[in-house]
Enzyme design. Sequence first.
Site, PDB file in Angstrom:
ATOM      1  NE  ARG A 140      43.127  30.678  43.283  1.00  0.00           N
ATOM      2  CZ  ARG A 140      43.435  31.760  42.580  1.00  0.00           C
ATOM      3  NH1 ARG A 140      44.561  32.388  42.781  1.00  0.00           N
ATOM      4  NH2 ARG A 140      42.603  32.227  41.658  1.00  0.00           N
ATOM      5  CG  HIS A 172      43.600  35.380  46.053  1.00  0.00           C
ATOM      6  ND1 HIS A 172      44.759  34.773  46.477  1.00  0.00           N
ATOM      7  CD2 HIS A 172      43.490  36.540  46.766  1.00  0.00           C
ATOM      8  CE1 HIS A 172      45.327  35.536  47.403  1.00  0.00           C
ATOM      9  NE2 HIS A 172      44.584  36.605  47.591  1.00  0.00           N
ATOM     10  CE1 TYR A 226      42.337  33.973  38.326  1.00  0.00           C
ATOM     11  CE2 TYR A 226      41.344  36.070  38.938  1.00  0.00           C
ATOM     12  CZ  TYR A 226      41.754  34.806  39.283  1.00  0.00           C
ATOM     13  OH  TYR A 226      41.591  34.351  40.559  1.00  0.00           O
TER      14      TYR A 226
END
Lengths: 328, 362
Positions: free
Chosen positions: B259, B263, B272
């Site tokens: 990805r 998100h 993160y």
Amino acid sequence: MTHMKISMAQALNQALRDAMQADDSVVMFGEDVGALGGVFRITDGLTAEFGENRCFDTPLAEAGIVGVAVGMAMNGMRPVVEMQFDAFGYPAFEQVVSHVAKMRNRTRGRVALPMVIRIPYGGGIGGVEHHSDSSESYYAHTPGLTVVTPATVADAYGLLRKAIEFPDPVVFMEPKKLYWAKEEVDLTEEQPGIGTAVVRREGADATLIAYGPAVPVALEAAEVAAAEGRQLTVVDLRSVVPFDDETVCAAVRRTGRAVVVAEATGFASVSSEIVARVTEKCFHSLAAPVRRVTAFDIPFPPPKLEKYQLPSVDRILDAVDDLQWEDS
Amino acid sequence: MTTVEERLLPSAEPVCLIDQNGVPRDHSSYRLPTKAALLDGYAQLVRGRRFNDQASALVRQGRLAVYPSSFGQEACQVAASMVLREGDWLFPTYRDSVSIVSRGVDPIETLTLLRGDWHSGYDPYEHKVAPQSTPLATQLPHAVGVAHAARLKGEDTVVMALVGDGGTSEGDFHEALNFAAVFHAPVVFFVQNNEYAISVPLAKQSAAPSLAHKGIGYGVPGERADGNDLAGLLAVLGQAVEKARAGEGPQLIEAHTYRVQAHTNADDATRYREDDEVTPWLDRDPIQRLTTYLEHEGWLSSEVKENAEAQAVQVSAQLREGLMPEPEVDPADLFAYLYAEQTQQTREQAAFLRDELAREEA
């Protein structure tokens, strides 16, 4: 042949058999519903009669059972699934709430889910922990579901046939303590539809509003009350959702007093909803606050203690006595 | 006789037929797709990337509520739809908009959910695409149900069920695989492992040797592919679909991808993960490697390129034009679709809302 004395379990079995006979797209599946015929024998003989493609055992996974039923309903079938016991239906809760209840709405009516989730529920059979829950309020609280529960043998047959023919998902709650109660019935007799409550007994003094396993208890209480000089109306809801305000309110207005009888715990429940509705709609007809006889707000007790949790004739009569009668 | 291990275990390495440098690789079990398939795939990749870019831009402009982008995962998106026939079903998640469009669904109707004017905008029966599922993995048992019903009816439908790496931790993933295996249902479970479930990396999600290994416990054959290699994906997914259609039961495919973006636009990936982790994945871009390969083969004529570009321009114009105007919503819709026949209570509440609106207008 039309009049026969059968149990509620036999009536449910016959309803499934007749529905499967009438419509090839009706399929029945769940845990132990095949060769065994279900732990309560509701599906007895269906696999033998219709074959494994029509009535079949599944792996032991309730979310999977309901989720698979959603897909089968999407693809032209009318699935009827059995949750073995009330509390064993909880793993399927997400499927029921997030998909079964919402599919028609989220797709603007393009995907309908004609399916029935059968749930044996309630206590009174000496079941050990997790076998006696009254879980109807969880489903009734969820928009998009239709929730029905029979209290008579004739309704067990009639309501299940109607639930299977219904265009939307129906949660069909079966009062398991009534499974073996026998009645003389004529199954060909047309029963009122889903969404209609029925007055089981007429009486001028007060109304008992009950559903499912509480109905026979309410009727027994009315019998005793009559012997003591008080005439009670007993309304059997049959259909929790849609709720029949008209029949319920008409009875309350006629009698001016009401007691709601339910086997489930009372807090934030179907019984509290009934009290709220009756109070909102019939306030000026009421001579006393609407009372409730429900279970205590505790987990369902072990078998040796369950009699303290279930609604009883005495508790109903005490509640009726408390309805601020002018002569007391 | 094949052993249980041979039948169920995925390849030792993800299947890759065109590597990240655009160089073709031989494989003992899979062959390169045809030139026509690769050129079709190329055009769809270019269009899919443009769809992702345009949708993300429309979020920044406030025209979409949110967009979970599949930027970098377009090969998975495109391949999942390309291997299906008419009549087959696709069960997508919220990140699979590009796959839905590749299946033929109208791009504006595809984005209805994310625009926020209704929950699902397209007719699932028109292109056999289920509504996008937000509760993770809950669509997988539905996919099994559709496949099982098709099988009982004697239809040779195959169902492609999409799920992410995080979704493989959900109970419904396991129940769906188990049901499909027991029922012998023609479902291809396609896991796009993009390494992240919002912020949680794969290492914290699963200790399995690979997500394709998760099929073994259910008797479902697993396979894995390089998720940025359209050629490998078409070969692997195509074979899985063929097997399912031929009555070999469900198949589990894991695509290794990444990805590249956060998100959604509402997420901050810098909290993160480091940029150093993302950068190498940009070199593994699915469009870049296929372009290199096609150019090397001399198949990427200016006509092919212009045609792909024209489709991309068209879809982004379609999104801008379709999504710039404020959507027309009707409050009466809130009650219109809940039941086949409204209840007394919903009729009363609909009337209440109507009166309230009439008073506001007065």
